[in-house]
Enzyme design. Structure first.
Site, PDB file in Angstrom:
ATOM      1  N   CYS A 282       0.818  -1.215   0.000  1.00 44.25           N
ATOM      2  CA  CYS A 282       0.000   0.000   0.000  1.00 44.25           C
ATOM      3  C   CYS A 282       0.850   1.263   0.000  1.00 44.25           C
ATOM      4  O   CYS A 282       0.306   2.363  -0.114  1.00 44.25           O
ATOM      5  CB  CYS A 282      -0.973   0.001   1.166  1.00 44.25           C
ATOM      6  SG  CYS A 282      -0.180  -0.045   2.784  1.00 44.25           S
ATOM      7  N   GLU A 383      -5.759   1.515  -7.933  1.00 44.32           N
ATOM      8  CA  GLU A 383      -4.624   0.837  -7.304  1.00 44.32           C
ATOM      9  C   GLU A 383      -4.371  -0.454  -8.081  1.00 44.32           C
ATOM     10  O   GLU A 383      -5.193  -1.366  -8.080  1.00 44.32           O
ATOM     11  CB  GLU A 383      -4.921   0.508  -5.851  1.00 44.32           C
ATOM     12  CG  GLU A 383      -3.747  -0.174  -5.168  1.00 44.32           C
ATOM     13  CD  GLU A 383      -4.023  -0.533  -3.727  1.00 44.32           C
ATOM     14  OE1 GLU A 383      -3.110  -0.353  -2.891  1.00 44.32           O
ATOM     15  OE2 GLU A 383      -5.136  -1.004  -3.430  1.00 44.32           O
TER      16      GLU A 383
END
Length: 490
Positions: A282, A383
């Protein structure tokens, strides 16, 4: 036959009541490593029941005694580091050295949580009125649970577990069903560390197991790390059930490169950020925004580094990047690259359709560099969770900051520059919870909270450090008087 994993409950290993099993695969070879059960609601009930019974005495255990098993655990993690790192590489795919680094961060959190006798202290004031004193104290919540992802199976459980138990709670872990072997090995060490039976539980499973945890009235708090869509679901469902929740979501992390940056250093750091752990973290840099004259040198050098990256099985010497976690993930990443090309981007380095000799069945996507990625395109918004770096270009720092702040995510933003004024402006104006200056992965040390803004985080208190202590405790304010005379005047 592959190993069939067990749950850990009430101080012992127990077969799940659920009958369904999933295969755990090595992403570098697609070989079957183990089978993991999809635990039932009955398993969750038993885990909560065991934890609730243990909580009665655990919360009364002095903080200095509660941290003693954590001191022992630190030593066990150190002495079993190689074995744990190999397990992480086998089931998660990252390189051995990346796995070692992950475990070092886990150990940091254990070390910080050992300071809970100080971290958990309250405060007090004498004579808030004549003869009356007031105290704020912290008390544990009860039974708490964490739902953790596949990409850091050795570290992320320790964002939560040490703080939860050190503050007097009993803890249930639901690890990712993709990488359950690491958690099983960790619980073997936790068992040896000397925690009383019931203080720690582990329940394997999938979606139904998660929902059983979210809905269970005996669980007071939920911690989660994963995609934004899942984080939003878990946060909403947990809060609706009256629980505390801290839910870390996805990210799209931009890095701004100024013309005065040290390009050789910047390129090395940027490549490690974008391609380390195959981009499956992340805090991976997924967008590089060059400013002015930085465009050509940064582009030329990052292309060269991407082409030279050695990809393979993470236990083999010299390998710098492993596979992505699954066939589905590989297909998704390659599809997003194709979609970005359709939106006008060009692949300066194309990592699709390549294989590693001897591991032809593995889920490999090689480092990929996309240039001229449109800010409004799918690649700029999504993402990707893979080894893909998108290049964008701005004329000024002001334009670059505007591109940074167009995202809905707010996990991390970084700048590379030799100019302190530009660095200060950047960290002041960007909408991100973790900011790096000449740093490619702005991961907070364990004694700082792991921040995150926007759609990268749902909740108020983050993982780690004092935020972890606050999340796993509730404050009680006591106002008391002992003098015999009542001095109140109206």
């Amino acid at each position: 036959m592959p190993e069939q994993l067990l749950n850990y409950m009430n101080g012992g290993w127990r077969k799940s009541a659920g009958t369904d099993l999933l295969e755990v695969l090595n992403p570098a070879s697609a070989a079957v490593l183990a089978q993991v059960p999809l635990s039932s609601g009955a398993d969750v009930d038993l885990a909560v029941e065991s934890a609730a019974k243990a909580y009665v005495s655990w919360r009364r255990t002095p903080a200095g005694e509660r941290v003693q098993p954590l001191f022992k655990l630190k030593g066990l993690l150190e002495s079993n580091l190689e074995r744990l790192a190999r397990t992480i590489t086998e089931e998660c795919g990252k390189t051995y050295l990346e796995a070692v680094g992950e475990l070092r961060r886990a150990i940091e959190n254990v070390e910080v949580a050992c300071g809970v006798p100080s971290l958990m202290q309250g405060r007090n004031n004498e004579d808030i009125a004549p003869g009356i004193d007031e105290h704020l104290i912290r008390q544990p919540l009860g039974v708490v649970a964490a739902i953790t992802p596949f990409n850091f199976p050795g570290m992320i459980p320790f964002w939560f577990l040490p703080y939860a138990v050190a503050t007097g709670n009993c803890f249930i872990l639901k690890p990712s069903e993709r990488v359950p072997m690491t958690s099983a090995r960790l619980f073997e060490l936790l068992e040896s560390a000397g925690f009383p039976a019931g203080v720690l539980q582990m329940v394997h499973g999938g979606r139904d197991t998660v929902n059983a945890l979210l809905d269970h009235p005996g669980i007071r708090a939920i911690s989660f790390v994963g995609s934004t869509a899942t984080a939003r679901h878990i946060y909403g469902r947990a809060c609706a059930a009256g629980k505390r929740a801290q839910c870390q979501g996805g990210a799209k992390n931009p890095v701004v490169v100024m013309p005065d940056a040290d390009m050789a250093m910047t390129t090395r750091i940027l490549a490690d950020s974008a391609f380390g752990c195959a981009g499956q973290r992340c805090l991976a840099a997924s967008v590089a925004i060059t400013v002015g004259e930085a465009r050509k040198p940064l582009t030329d050098q990052i292309v060269a580094v991407a082409r030279s990256r050695k990809v393979g099985y993470g236990l083999e010497e010299g390998v710098e990047m492993g596979p992505v976690i699954s066939s589905a993930s590989k297909t998704r990443i390659e599809g997003l690259i194709a979609q970005s090309e359709g939106e006008g981007a060009s692949a300066l380095v194309d990592g699709r359709g390549r294989q590693v000799r001897g591991y032809e069945g593995g889920y490999f996507v090689f480092p990929t560099i996309l240039d001229e990625v449109p800010p409004g395109g799918e690649m700029a918004r999504t993402e990707i969770f893979g080894p893909v770096l998108s290049l964008m270009h701005a004329r000024t720092l002001e334009e670059a900051i505007a591109l940074v702040n167009e995202r809905s995510y707010g996990n991390m933003a970084c700048i590379f520059t030799a100019d302190g004024a530009n660095a200060r402006r950047f960290r002041y104006e960007v909408n991100a919870g973790n900011v790096g200056v000449n740093v490619g992965v702005a991961a907070p040390m364990a004694y700082f909270p792991f921040s995150g803004w926007g759609e990268s985080f749902f909740g108020d208190l983050h993982a780690q450090a004092d935020h972890g202590v606050e999340f796993y405790t509730q404050t009680k304010v006591v106002v008391e008087r002992w003098p015999r005379d009542w001095s109140r005047r109206f």
